[in-house]
Design a protein around this motif. Structure first.
Motif, PDB file in Angstrom:
ATOM      1  N   MET A   1       0.826  -1.188   0.000  1.00 47.20           N
ATOM      2  CA  MET A   1       0.000   0.000   0.000  1.00 47.20           C
ATOM      3  C   MET A   1       0.870   1.252   0.000  1.00 47.20           C
ATOM      4  O   MET A   1       0.553   2.218  -0.657  1.00 47.20           O
ATOM      5  CB  MET A   1      -0.937  -0.041   1.209  1.00 47.20           C
ATOM      6  N   LEU A   2       1.955   1.230   0.736  1.00 45.52           N
ATOM      7  CA  LEU A   2       2.845   2.377   0.809  1.00 45.52           C
ATOM      8  C   LEU A   2       3.439   2.703  -0.560  1.00 45.52           C
ATOM      9  O   LEU A   2       3.511   3.868  -0.938  1.00 45.52           O
ATOM     10  CB  LEU A   2       3.961   2.121   1.824  1.00 45.52           C
ATOM     11  N   LEU A   4       2.119   2.064  -3.454  1.00 46.29           N
ATOM     12  CA  LEU A   4       1.037   2.602  -4.274  1.00 46.29           C
ATOM     13  C   LEU A   4       0.824   4.093  -3.983  1.00 46.29           C
ATOM     14  O   LEU A   4       0.664   4.893  -4.910  1.00 46.29           O
ATOM     15  CB  LEU A   4      -0.258   1.825  -4.037  1.00 46.29           C
ATOM     16  N   ASN A   5       0.854   4.472  -2.721  1.00 44.70           N
ATOM     17  CA  ASN A   5       0.719   5.892  -2.359  1.00 44.70           C
ATOM     18  C   ASN A   5       1.872   6.722  -2.907  1.00 44.70           C
ATOM     19  O   ASN A   5       1.670   7.837  -3.378  1.00 44.70           O
ATOM     20  CB  ASN A   5       0.623   6.063  -0.842  1.00 44.70           C
ATOM     21  N   LYS A   6       3.080   6.167  -2.847  1.00 49.20           N
ATOM     22  CA  LYS A   6       4.248   6.869  -3.371  1.00 49.20           C
ATOM     23  C   LYS A   6       4.111   7.099  -4.872  1.00 49.20           C
ATOM     24  O   LYS A   6       4.366   8.191  -5.373  1.00 49.20           O
ATOM     25  CB  LYS A   6       5.514   6.082  -3.066  1.00 49.20           C
ATOM     26  N   LYS A   8       1.325   7.170  -6.597  1.00 49.02           N
ATOM     27  CA  LYS A   8       0.222   8.113  -6.805  1.00 49.02           C
ATOM     28  C   LYS A   8       0.695   9.552  -6.601  1.00 49.02           C
ATOM     29  O   LYS A   8       0.405  10.422  -7.424  1.00 49.02           O
ATOM     30  CB  LYS A   8      -0.925   7.786  -5.848  1.00 49.02           C
ATOM     31  N   LEU A   9       1.454   9.790  -5.539  1.00 47.69           N
ATOM     32  CA  LEU A   9       1.965  11.140  -5.292  1.00 47.69           C
ATOM     33  C   LEU A   9       2.935  11.587  -6.380  1.00 47.69           C
ATOM     34  O   LEU A   9       2.898  12.745  -6.803  1.00 47.69           O
ATOM     35  CB  LEU A   9       2.629  11.215  -3.920  1.00 47.69           C
ATOM     36  N   GLU A  10       3.777  10.697  -6.846  1.00 47.23           N
ATOM     37  CA  GLU A  10       4.706  11.035  -7.915  1.00 47.23           C
ATOM     38  C   GLU A  10       3.955  11.395  -9.191  1.00 47.23           C
ATOM     39  O   GLU A  10       4.321  12.338  -9.896  1.00 47.23           O
ATOM     40  CB  GLU A  10       5.671   9.878  -8.181  1.00 47.23           C
ATOM     41  N   ARG A  92      -7.563  15.494  -7.232  1.00 49.09           N
ATOM     42  CA  ARG A  92      -6.619  14.838  -6.302  1.00 49.09           C
ATOM     43  C   ARG A  92      -5.418  15.729  -6.009  1.00 49.09           C
ATOM     44  O   ARG A  92      -4.934  15.791  -4.884  1.00 49.09           O
ATOM     45  CB  ARG A  92      -6.161  13.495  -6.869  1.00 49.09           C
ATOM     46  N   TRP A  93      -4.948  16.450  -7.018  1.00 54.02           N
ATOM     47  CA  TRP A  93      -3.821  17.360  -6.817  1.00 54.02           C
ATOM     48  C   TRP A  93      -4.210  18.455  -5.814  1.00 54.02           C
ATOM     49  O   TRP A  93      -3.432  18.798  -4.923  1.00 54.02           O
ATOM     50  CB  TRP A  93      -3.375  17.954  -8.145  1.00 54.02           C
ATOM     51  N   GLU A  95      -6.393  18.258  -3.497  1.00 53.44           N
ATOM     52  CA  GLU A  95      -6.501  17.641  -2.174  1.00 53.44           C
ATOM     53  C   GLU A  95      -5.135  17.525  -1.492  1.00 53.44           C
ATOM     54  O   GLU A  95      -5.025  17.691  -0.293  1.00 53.44           O
ATOM     55  CB  GLU A  95      -7.113  16.239  -2.280  1.00 53.44           C
ATOM     56  N   TYR A  96      -4.095  17.239  -2.259  1.00 45.79           N
ATOM     57  CA  TYR A  96      -2.765  17.021  -1.702  1.00 45.79           C
ATOM     58  C   TYR A  96      -1.931  18.289  -1.609  1.00 45.79           C
ATOM     59  O   TYR A  96      -0.945  18.322  -0.898  1.00 45.79           O
ATOM     60  CB  TYR A  96      -2.001  15.964  -2.514  1.00 45.79           C
TER      61      TYR A  96
END
Length: 97
Positions: A1-2, A4-6, A8-10, A92-93, A95-96
């Motif tokens: 999961m970690l 996948l988050n990385k 997604k952020l990239e 999403r952008w 949101e982050y």
């Protein structure tokens, strides 16, 4: 999961330069409203006192003008009586960021 988050952020970061230009192209009120809609993942009552206060937006008439402008620019869409950010990556952008 970690991982996948990385990833997604990239991926979202790759859009940063394009999305930052929206801040220059939109009024402050339009951009703030766009971000608020993204953070809420859709808004059915953009003129409610709770929504306006939560996001430190201006008067309902100012929000109406901003909604119209964002809709005309196809940045938001009204679906089932709820306003949504049209571009999922932009949402999403926002949101982050």
């Amino acid at each position: 999961m970690l991982l996948l988050n990385k990833i997604k952020l990239e991926e979202l970061e790759s859009f940063t330069q394009s999305f930052i230009s929206y801040r220059r192209l939109l009024t402050k009120t339009q951009f703030d409203l766009l971000a608020a809609i993204a953070l809420e993942n859709g808004v059915s009552k953009p003129f409610s006192g709770e929504f306006i206060t939560k996001y430190k937006l201006k008067s309902p008439s100012t929000i109406k003008s901003a909604l119209d402008a964002l809709s005309d620019k196809e940045m938001i869409v009204n679906y089932d009586n709820e306003w949504h950010v049209y571009d999922v990556f932009l949402m999403r952008w926002l949101e982050y960021s």
